[in-house]
Scaffold this motif. Structure first.
Motif, PDB file in Angstrom:
ATOM      1  N   ASP A  20      -1.735  -5.006   8.684  1.00 11.98           N
ATOM      2  CA  ASP A  20      -0.449  -4.696   8.500  1.00 11.98           C
ATOM      3  C   ASP A  20       0.405  -4.751   9.796  1.00 11.98           C
ATOM      4  O   ASP A  20       1.443  -4.329   9.952  1.00 11.98           O
ATOM      5  CB  ASP A  20      -0.112  -3.346   7.867  1.00 11.98           C
TER       6      ASP A  20
ATOM      7  N   TYR B  83      10.487  -4.352  12.004  1.00 10.84           N
ATOM      8  CA  TYR B  83       9.321  -3.959  11.760  1.00 10.84           C
ATOM      9  C   TYR B  83       8.858  -2.391  12.132  1.00 10.84           C
ATOM     10  O   TYR B  83       8.168  -1.750  11.343  1.00 10.84           O
ATOM     11  CB  TYR B  83       8.397  -4.647  12.589  1.00 10.84           C
TER      12      TYR B  83
ATOM     13  N   TRP C 139       6.316  -1.692   6.265  1.00 12.32           N
ATOM     14  CA  TRP C 139       6.053  -2.062   4.979  1.00 12.32           C
ATOM     15  C   TRP C 139       6.924  -3.140   4.460  1.00 12.32           C
ATOM     16  O   TRP C 139       6.269  -3.673   3.143  1.00 12.32           O
ATOM     17  CB  TRP C 139       6.805  -0.849   4.375  1.00 12.32           C
TER      18      TRP C 139
ATOM     19  N   GLY D 156       5.760  -6.082   5.577  1.00 11.04           N
ATOM     20  CA  GLY D 156       4.797  -7.206   5.748  1.00 11.04           C
ATOM     21  C   GLY D 156       4.885  -7.636   7.195  1.00 11.04           C
ATOM     22  O   GLY D 156       5.651  -7.430   8.059  1.00 11.04           O
TER      23      GLY D 156
ATOM     24  N   ASP E 256       9.028  -9.292   2.920  1.00 10.24           N
ATOM     25  CA  ASP E 256       8.566  -9.055   1.579  1.00 10.24           C
ATOM     26  C   ASP E 256       9.728  -9.059   0.465  1.00 10.24           C
ATOM     27  O   ASP E 256       9.610  -9.619  -0.761  1.00 10.24           O
ATOM     28  CB  ASP E 256       8.164  -7.623   1.694  1.00 10.24           C
TER      29      ASP E 256
ATOM     30  N   TRP F  53       3.608  -9.328  -0.075  1.00  9.01           N
ATOM     31  CA  TRP F  53       3.087  -9.653   1.184  1.00  9.01           C
ATOM     32  C   TRP F  53       1.821  -9.238   0.972  1.00  9.01           C
ATOM     33  O   TRP F  53       0.760  -9.796   1.796  1.00  9.01           O
ATOM     34  CB  TRP F  53       3.918  -9.061   2.203  1.00  9.01           C
ATOM     35  N   GLN F  54       1.280  -7.950   0.507  1.00  2.93           N
ATOM     36  CA  GLN F  54       0.042  -7.544   0.576  1.00  2.93           C
ATOM     37  C   GLN F  54      -0.899  -8.187  -0.380  1.00  2.93           C
ATOM     38  O   GLN F  54      -2.026  -8.332  -0.071  1.00  2.93           O
ATOM     39  CB  GLN F  54       0.084  -6.152  -0.274  1.00  2.93           C
TER      40      GLN F  54
ATOM     41  N   VAL G 294      -1.722 -11.110   1.953  1.00  3.87           N
ATOM     42  CA  VAL G 294      -2.641 -11.001   2.880  1.00  3.87           C
ATOM     43  C   VAL G 294      -4.050 -10.685   2.369  1.00  3.87           C
ATOM     44  O   VAL G 294      -4.914 -11.211   2.856  1.00  3.87           O
ATOM     45  CB  VAL G 294      -2.173  -9.567   3.737  1.00  3.87           C
TER      46      VAL G 294
END
Length: 385
Positions: free
Chosen positions: A2, A162, A168, A170, A175, A358-359, A362
């Motif tokens: 992250d 960020y 959170w 990404g 996101d 985005w999670q 990744v």
């Protein structure tokens, strides 16, 4: 996993600068996790009972709750820390950007062979509602320039977003755009293939670039009022190999022809402009869309979606954090503004879209199975022409 993605335009922090930014994040987490919950306890056990004794009824809205909570030391301490943390955020990021600004300006200059374009207007008039306040306490806001070919606002926003969000959104802060594409457009409109897309109020293009990937055959345009934002956005997109046409324009009145776009989007634009401007944006979206085209505006929830106490917590941003239009927008009947702009009422969509796309991206890139889990949802108001 992250950590922010280090692209060629991202300002790089020294050891001490990074330590300071990390402290800002740690303090933010402490305020949110360990101090904020105490506000609800004080409200339920002290402030609300006092209000009920005085008025023979419970508080009915966020304004009455704020009036009674402002007397409580716990709430005042929490608010002071939150505001201080916001100011520390910008100071921590600004120091890093200022140190390397000449190099960032040089890196942002077109070197030839660009994928996309950048069009700035030397006569552009930034709206007074943007120049009147440094939005969310960011020094100079989105538009201020202090050097020739300045990109400071963009660099500060890229890193600052960020740090503020503790990652959170990404590694690419993308996101919002990514979740709309992956969790809404693709599953619900699998046959929708827009050929021309416009992102309004694009800032540095965080949410713009997912549309480039999702619709590789489309021409993607993005507009914003801030020249330093757009210079940085263009350089960032080029560094990431994404073709976008950036231009300095006011989303209320653009220079694009009628029916130019199949998809018009914005991401947390509406809460940074006043109601008359929101109305103009809706009308402009209707004008710009081709028949069958779609507009999607991404925001946080409206006050109608939450109880009075939660609305009071959200309202802190307007009362204390230089977000003058935050609460006014959340009080609006956005569907009414959309139909007023010309969209048929049965073509208006308001819903929540899961975030955290985005999670999954990744996770896929790391050859892991499944989602890492969404942290919530984005509210959208959308319409089809």
């Amino acid at each position: 996993m992250d950590k922010q993605f280090i692209h060629p335009m991202l300002p790089q922090a020294t050891h001490d600068e990074l330590a300071r930014q990390n402290f800002v994040q740690s303090l933010k987490k402490h305020i949110f996790q360990n101090i904020a919950p105490g506000n609800k306890v004080i409200y339920e056990t002290v402030a609300k009972p006092r209000f009920e004794r005085e008025h023979q009824r419970p508080p009915q809205n966020r304004h009455e709750i704020r009036k009674v909570m402002q007397q409580e030391p716990q709430y005042r301490w929490w608010g002071a820390l939150k505001r201080l943390n916001q100011e520390m955020l910008w100071d921590a990021v600004n120091a890093s950007v200022e140190r390397q600004l000449p190099d960032l300006i040089e890196r942002a200059k077109d070197k030839g062979g660009e994928l996309g374009t950048l069009t700035l207007d030397p006569n552009f008039q930034v709206p007074a509602y943007e120049t009147a306040v440094d939005i969310h306490c960011m020094p100079g806001g989105y538009h201020s320039e202090f050097a020739t070919n300045d990109v400071a606002a963009g660099a500060i926003y890229d890193r600052g977003t960020y740090v503020y969000g503790v990652g959170w959104l990404g590694p690419l802060n993308d996101d919002m755009g990514l979740s709309i594409v992956e969790n809404y457009l693709k599953p619900e409109y699998p046959n929708f293939q827009p050929k021309k897309i416009l992102d309004m109020g694009c800032s540095v293009g965080h949410s713009t670039l997912p549309y480039v990937d999702a619709y590789p055959d489309a021409d993607v345009y993005a507009i914003d009022i801030g020249a330093p934002m757009l210079r940085y956005a263009h350089a960032r997109a080029e560094a990431l190999g994404k073709r976008v046409h950036f231009s300095q324009q006011n989303a209320e009145h653009t220079n694009f022809a009628d029916g130019s776009f199949d998809l018009v989007v914005s991401h947390i634009l509406l809460h940074e402009i006043p109601k008359p401007a929101i109305r103009n944006v809706m009308h402009e979206c209707y004008r710009l869309l081709a028949p069958g085209g779609m507009m999607i505006h991404v925001e946080a929830p409206l006050y109608s979606h939450m109880d009075a106490y939660t609305a009071f917590v959200y309202d802190w941003e307007t009362a204390n954090n230089n977000e003058p239009f935050w609460s006014a927008m959340r009080d609006l009947d956005l569907a009414a503004l959309v139909t007023e702009a010309g969209f048929a009422s049965d073509k208006v969509i308001q819903k929540f879209v899961p975030n955290g796309a985005w999670q999954a991206k990744v996770s896929s890139n790391n050859s892991q199975n499944g989602r890492l889990g969404s942290r919530g949802s984005w509210f959208i108001v959308a319409a089809i022409k």
